[in-house]
Each structure stands twice: as C-alpha cells, then as structure tokens.
Design an enzyme around this catalytic site. Structure first.
Site, mmCIF file in Angstrom:
data_model
loop_
_atom_site.group_PDB
_atom_site.id
_atom_site.type_symbol
_atom_site.label_atom_id
_atom_site.label_comp_id
_atom_site.label_asym_id
_atom_site.label_seq_id
_atom_site.Cartn_x
_atom_site.Cartn_y
_atom_site.Cartn_z
ATOM 1 N N TYR A 56 0.855 -1.182 0.000
ATOM 2 C CA TYR A 56 0.000 0.000 0.000
ATOM 3 C C TYR A 56 0.899 1.242 0.000
ATOM 4 C CZ TYR A 56 -4.107 -2.808 1.400
ATOM 5 O OH TYR A 56 -5.142 -3.717 1.464
ATOM 6 N N ARG A 208 -16.013 -0.095 -2.161
ATOM 7 C CA ARG A 208 -15.176 1.061 -2.481
ATOM 8 C C ARG A 208 -15.970 2.362 -2.586
ATOM 9 N NH1 ARG A 208 -13.917 -3.527 -4.510
ATOM 10 N NH2 ARG A 208 -11.804 -4.330 -4.373
#
Length: 331
Positions: A56, A208
């Site tokens: 990430y 999302r």
C-alpha cells in the site's frame, strides 16, 4: 466496542476493523494529518484491528501507521499485514511472490517500517500460482515458531487452497471482499471456513464507496483514484448499481440509519465469525461507520435488504479484467 474472535485459533478483535489502504493514495491524494487523526479516533473508539499491506503506497502505509500507533501499548491493537504483490515505480504490477525466502524478507521490511517486533496476522495478499501454498504457509509457520508472527491468515483464495493451507498450520482468518454486491464466497468458501473453524475479515463492505450512499450519478473519480478503471463505476454499470443503492436507502431510512451503516451491519449480521473492515480515511467517514455495530437487523430487515439488493444484482466485475484472474473467488 463489541468484540469478535477470528475462528478457533485467531485473536479476539473489535467487531469492526480499520482498513488503511485509502490513506496511501488508492483513491487519490489523502491528507496525512487527517489519516493519522482517523487512526487515533478509531483506536479511541475501541477499534483494535488495523489492516494494511506492505505494498500500500509501497511502504507508505506501514510508515504512516508506525507514526499513528507510536506511543500506544502494543497489546492494545492487532496488526493484520498482507504481502507478496510485486510492483515497480509508477505502480506497474508484476505479479505475486510467495517463495519462502521472499516471505521472510517481506516480513523483515514490514517489521522495520511498522516499528514493531511482531505481526498479529500475516497473510499472502494473493496465491502465487508458481509456488505451492504449502510452501508459502510453511514459511509463515517458521515465523510463528520464531515469535515474529502470532497468527496466519489468507486472502482471496478458493476453498481448496484454504484446506491445503490449513493442513500446514491453523489459519486464523480469510480476508476477502464481501458485501451486498460481492457475495461469491457464500456458496463454497464461507461454508468451508465454518467447517474448519476459520474466521473472516471482510473488506470492500461498501464496495469502495459505491454502496456508501455518498457516490452519486455523474460523479467521476479524481486523479490517482483507481475506481476510474473499476467496471462497477463506469458506463451504464454505475447507473444500474446506484439504482440498487436508492432501493437500499429506502430500507435504511425505515430503519433509521444511513445506507453505509446498513451495508456494514448486513455484513456483520451474516455471522459472528465475520469482522467487517471499514476503509475510512477521515474522521467524518469513520464516525458514520462506527454506529453500524449497534444496528440490529431483524429477519424482516434482512428480507427487505435482500429484496432491495438481491444476490448477483450488481453489474460489472469488482476488479478490472487484468486482476480478476488472481482471485480465488469471483464477484
């Protein structure tokens, strides 16, 4: 904050976890100070499970969490870390590496970036098709035996892979996308987890942001926001999917909660062996998500939700085509 235990062998964690991916550019530029403040607010509210990955932001997220967690007692939170995704500058992905030597190297970097002596749950982000899962899990078992890892997890794998991995070492939980519009785990994977006594940490519970109640028709993803390439957010698919959200909003209004709270509560209601992960990157979104743990859904509520968003009703894959092949389960 309520708690849940991840499977027969996993840790007891908060009933809602914090997913930190969005704090490192996945959905466009994020505010570092606000991200840290959000982590602090989550911990202060009783959230103990914090999920990240070494890829990430290519290390950015782990360094961010190290700063945010500094000064907090190490036994007051659990770190769930994924590894194995390969990428170069510009985030050009090259696949997955699950070789034993790579597993141990990835962990050494994560321990340093996070500033900790151990990881609570360590898991390959995807199965390496060129390395038997037994070898990858065996390497993590070595790290458990050495005290660097407390529990072993998996991510986005099928039922057969779960069984093979569990035969090497008890698996604490499977991390997998699970939401009202992503229910591919239900026929085979979820029953396998329950047969073996393995928990689930569910990510993408708001797809999302698609079913959060905040994404609107005509809204476009900004620079660096990978939703611009997501099939569910493009073309006619997004209009169809937002119609499902409108139907869900009717149920939420009747229940006296927000759409996001209803969607999170639905995931939590599918079993007390499931911990939803909320990918909040601001205190505002976190404060909306937290009350979801107190939203009790009756059988009538669940039936109304099912009618509003039937299984398989969403249009579009949950990832771009290039990434779908790496998933152990579909949509």
């Amino acid at each position: 904050m309520q708690t849940r235990t991840l499977g027969k062998t996993g840790p007891t964690a908060s009933a809602l976890g914090l997913g930190a991916m969005a704090m490192s550019g996945a959905y466009g530029e994020s505010d570092r100070a606000e991200s840290i403040a959000t982590v602090h607010a989550a911990l202060d509210a009783g959230v103990t499970l914090v999920d990240t990955a070494d890829f990430y932001g290519m290390g950015h997220n782990e360094l961010l969490l190290a700063e945010a967690l500094r000064g907090r007692p190490r036994d007051s939170y659990q770190l769930s870390v994924k590894f194995g995704m390969l990428a170069g500058p510009g985030l050009q992905y090259f696949g997955v590496d699950g070789r034993p030597a790579a597993v141990k190297t990835f962990l050494a970097h994560s321990l340093t970036r996070l500033g900790t002596d151990y990881i609570d749950i360590y898991r390959p982000a995807r199965r390496d098709p060129d390395v038997p899962i037994e070898e990858t899990v065996g390497a993590i078992k070595d790290l458990v035996d050495a005290g660097y890892v407390r529990h072993i997890g998996l991510s986005e794998v099928d039922a057969e892979t779960i069984r093979r991995a569990h035969a090497v070492h008890p698996i604490a939980d499977l991390q997998v996308e699970y939401s009202l519009v992503s229910r591919a785990v239900e026929p085979e994977v979820l029953p396998t987890l329950r047969e073996l006594g393995i928990g689930m940490t569910a990510y993408g519970v708001l797809s999302r942001g698609l079913i959060s109640g905040h994404w609107t028709a005509g809204h476009s993803a900004g620079p660096g926001d990978h939703r611009a390439a997501s099939p569910r957010f493009t073309g006619e698919n997004v209009d169809h999917n937002l119609a499902l959200v409108d139907a869900l909003r009717t149920v939420a209004d009747a229940k006296g909660c927000t759409v996001a709270q209803l969607a999170i509560a639905w995931v939590a209601a599918q079993g007390d062996d499931i911990v939803p992960l909320v990918g909040a990157r601001s205190r505002r979104r976190l404060s909306e998500a937290l009350p979801a743990v107190d939203v009790h859904l009756t059988s009538d509520d669940l039936a109304a939700v099912e009618q509003a968003v039937p299984r398989g009703a969403a249009r579009g894959d949950r990832y771009p085509a290039a990434f779908m092949s790496s998933l152990g389960v579909g949509n």
